[in-house]
Design an enzyme around this catalytic site. Structure first.
Site, PDB file in Angstrom:
ATOM      1  N   SER A 254       1.085  -1.061   0.045  1.00  0.00           N
ATOM      2  CA  SER A 254       0.006   0.322   0.065  1.00  0.00           C
ATOM      3  C   SER A 254       1.457   1.405  -0.076  1.00  0.00           C
ATOM      4  O   SER A 254       1.585   1.313  -0.499  1.00  0.00           O
ATOM      5  CB  SER A 254      -0.869  -0.177   1.516  1.00  0.00           C
ATOM      6  OG  SER A 254      -2.163   1.439   1.017  1.00  0.00           O
ATOM      7  N   ASP A 419      -9.838  -4.544  -4.941  1.00  0.00           N
ATOM      8  CA  ASP A 419      -9.490  -3.679  -4.861  1.00  0.00           C
ATOM      9  C   ASP A 419      -9.751  -2.271  -5.041  1.00  0.00           C
ATOM     10  O   ASP A 419      -8.894  -1.912  -5.697  1.00  0.00           O
ATOM     11  CB  ASP A 419      -7.479  -3.825  -4.086  1.00  0.00           C
ATOM     12  CG  ASP A 419      -7.201  -2.780  -3.510  1.00  0.00           C
ATOM     13  OD1 ASP A 419      -8.236  -2.268  -3.290  1.00  0.00           O
ATOM     14  OD2 ASP A 419      -6.460  -3.191  -2.915  1.00  0.00           O
ATOM     15  N   HIS A 445      -7.834  -4.919  -0.679  1.00  0.00           N
ATOM     16  CA  HIS A 445      -6.299  -4.248   0.318  1.00  0.00           C
ATOM     17  C   HIS A 445      -5.351  -5.172   0.744  1.00  0.00           C
ATOM     18  O   HIS A 445      -4.134  -5.181   1.173  1.00  0.00           O
ATOM     19  CB  HIS A 445      -6.855  -3.096   0.323  1.00  0.00           C
ATOM     20  CG  HIS A 445      -6.025  -1.989   0.314  1.00  0.00           C
ATOM     21  ND1 HIS A 445      -4.695  -1.790  -0.899  1.00  0.00           N
ATOM     22  CD2 HIS A 445      -4.644  -1.497   0.935  1.00  0.00           C
ATOM     23  CE1 HIS A 445      -4.107  -0.643  -1.195  1.00  0.00           C
ATOM     24  NE2 HIS A 445      -4.013  -0.423   0.601  1.00  0.00           N
TER      25      HIS A 445
END
Length: 645
Positions: A254, A419, A445
């Protein structure tokens, strides 16, 4: 203006903060007393049960019992989890250029190595007449006994991997799962890698500064710019200096990927120090929030977030609510918030009431503002220190964009089909062609941290990629002299040979902590076969060609988690911690679920083809992305697997 004696020592703002601090000081104990006396925890649990449906007990995964669950709920630090599973652990600290003191957590060896080193220490202590007391004193002193006893060959002749967490997280997210085979950090350590885990400035482990305190507003005055210019380069420099390795492999999740993309785009030296960049759930330009109302309000003026949360740490009250709510209710609150903001359903995830307790750590509000500035501008850019006062106002300066197209380090990408955050077309268009690209259809995610079947989909691909790019130095000469005179030999240069699928390897059943090296020379673990690595590598390197022109139209391919779980024996076969059991091979029948992202040949796309001017204007990015979107809507041609892009 005359100054009032004594009272004039503080400004009006200072007095407001002082009064607010006294209110918090008085009310927090009262709130804790109220929550302890009144059955509010039970009320919250009742509300959760009314609003959610829970499967019957026999249908729930039988991973750990209640007694083991209580043990894991009491583990609160990265070191706790590492030592619980028998891994060596070392805390390191590096000071950045701007004075922040970052914590780096190191797992320098596998469980088997640590056990051997501990046994050797005990034997030496017995010979010296110390019994076990000497070893105990060494451990209690905070110095890892296994690390001290490790030979230069054991500690210096290992490829180095650096893992970096996402936004509002810390290094605990890599190790907090109750199943060690589901931890990327533990898997790499058992496979023979020297594993380091970074901690972003301001979080649980990196809350120190040379001259500032976390109570100072200036302490929280940082954005993604500082993470790219200071945190990652300084951490990499320190790790290479300590290990003596010529380069390391970087694995980001991320915001950790945004930190990697931005830092590599700005530093040519960092491109030489990082031999491979693996991006999990990459984030450069998020598509926005799933809740369009909140997205529109914030997108109108990202700086309005300062009015909601101030200019220091973000959501510091989350830890207060975590201490009040039961683990099950807290996990339900997290799932509800993620669904409300991003549309995530959190399926194919287990142990949520354990891992979610390690989801939050402090970070700056300014980073959130930076992310919303990126979403509003549609560009992966640096922080805008002087945003326009009015919408669509003419700006007198240009906010620079991170030049990700200049990255020289090989990049591999794993992303989720469900996602809603990453804009994959933007990422692919604004960077060199990735060496590996795999979509995991059911993943959102957080699945890349704690999703089911990561040890059969995610980890095999990572092990295969690391085997091709990591570098180590041989300690065979073992000359005890100055570092410059040491006779070191480069063993594994980056850019190894291509990988071809060789079928499923036979099942192996060594101990869970041993390292297996197959005929291809890859480092792996007993529960991941060489055949599984080959299969995932093949899928991630597939290229789809146009039937008429023969030009590639998409990179990578996709795979289904449900298909993998079915091949492993269905939901009843997972999740369960494996201790020395033979691996479950990933069946050859699991095929690609379709081609990857549609691409546009950057060498072929010209401004004249798009109806744009020849000027390299950043405002044209939106038009280019529209063209890419139109191409991706077309029916994808048949996929042709190849070994290299």
């Amino acid at each position: 203006m005359p100054r009032v004696p004594v009272l004039g020592r503080l400004s009006l703002e200072g007095y407001v903060r002082l009064i607010f601090a006294f209110v918090i000081l008085i009310t927090e104990p009262l709130l804790r007393f109220v929550f302890a006396v009144l059955p509010l925890r039970s009320v919250a649990d009742m509300v959760r049960r009314r609003l959610t449906w829970e499967p019957p007990a026999k249908a729930r995964p039988s991973g750990i019992n209640q007694r083991a669950e209580r043990v894991f709920l009491n583990l609160s630090t990265t070191e706790d989890f590492a030592r619980f599973w028998g891994f060596p652990f070392e805390p390191h600290y590096v000071t950045t250029k701007d004075g922040y003191i970052l914590a780096l957590h190191r797992i320098p060896g596998s469980r088997a190595e640590h056990e051997e080193q501990s046994a050797a220490l005990k034997q030496r202590a017995r010979r010296a007449g110390l019994g076990g007391a000497g070893v105990g004193r060494r451990r209690s002193s905070g110095i890892d006994s296994g690390a001290d006893a490790a030979s230069p060959a054991a500690r210096g002749n290992k490829p180095v991997a650096l893992l970096w967490h996402g936004f509002l997280m810390c290094s605990e997210v890599w190790v907090c799962t109750p199943d060690p085979t589901g931890s990327l950090a533990f898997t790499l350590a058992d496979a023979g890698y020297d594993v380091w885990m970074g901690n972003t400035r301001g979080n649980k482990y990196s809350c120190k500064h040379q001259r500032l305190r976390p109570t100072d507003t200036e302490f929280w005055d940082f954005s993604i710019d500082q993470l790219a210019l200071c945190d990652l380069p300084d951490a990499v420099e320190y790790i290479l200096r300590v290990t003596g390795a010529p380069s390391l492999s970087y694995i980001g999740f991320s915001q950790g990927t945004a930190q990697g993309f931005s830092a590599l785009s700005l530093s040519p030296n960092l491109n030489r120090q990082i031999n491979l960049f693996i991006a999990l759930a990459p984030a450069t330009k998020p598509r926005g929030l799933e809740n369009r109302t909140i997205h529109s309000l914030i997108n109108a003026s990202p700086e309005a977030i300062y009015l909601l949360f101030g200019r220091r740490s973000l959501l510091s009250s989350a830890l207060f609510w975590q201490s009040i709510l039961t683990p099950t209710t807290f996990a339900w609150v997290i799932d509800t918030a993620c669904y409300f903001l991003f549309g995530w359903k959190a399926e194919f995830m287990d142990y949520k009431k354990i891992v979610y307790r390690h989801l939050y750590s402090y970070s700056a509000v300014k980073i959130v503002v930076h992310w919303f500035q990126i979403m509003k501008s549609g560009r992966f850019q640096m922080y805008d220190d002087q945003p326009p006062m009015m919408p669509n106002a003419v700006e007198g300066y240009h906010v620079p964009r991170f030049p990700t197209s200049q990255i020289q380090t090989p990049v591999a990408i794993f992303y989720g089909g469900r996602d809603s955050l990453p804009d994959m077309r933007y990422i692919i268009h604004n960077m060199p062609a990735p060496t590996f690209l795999l979509r995991i259809n059911e993943f959102e995610h957080l699945h890349f941290l704690w999703g089911r079947a990561t040890d059969k989909i995610l980890f095999p691909g990572i092990l295969g990629l690391l085997a091709e790019h990591t570098e180590t130095w041989s300690d065979a000469p073992l000359i005890e002299s100055d570092e410059s005179d040491r006779a070191s030999v480069l063993l594994s240069p980056r850019g190894g040979g291509s990988v071809t699928f060789a079928g499923a390897a036979p099942a192996m059943a060594p101990t869970a902590s041993s390292t297996s090296v197959g005929t291809s020379g890859r480092r792996t673990v007993p529960w991941i076969t060489q055949g599984e690595i080959d299969r995932i590598m093949e899928l991630g390197r597939a290229v789809t060609f146009d039937d008429k022109t023969g030009n590639p139209t998409s990179y990578g391919s996709s795979i289904s988690v449900a298909a993998v779980i079915d091949a492993m024996g269905g939901p009843s076969a997972a999740p369960s911690p494996r201790n020395g059991k033979a691996p479950t091979p990933l069946l050859r029948e699991i095929e690609s679920e379709g081609p990857g992202i549609a691409i546009s040949h950057r060498r072929a796309v010209k401004s004249t083809d798009l109806g744009l001017d020849d000027d390299d204007d950043d405002d044209d990015d939106a038009d280019v992305e529209d063209v890419l979107d139109d191409e991706s809507d077309a029916e994808p041609p048949s996929a042709v697997p190849v070994t290299n892009i």
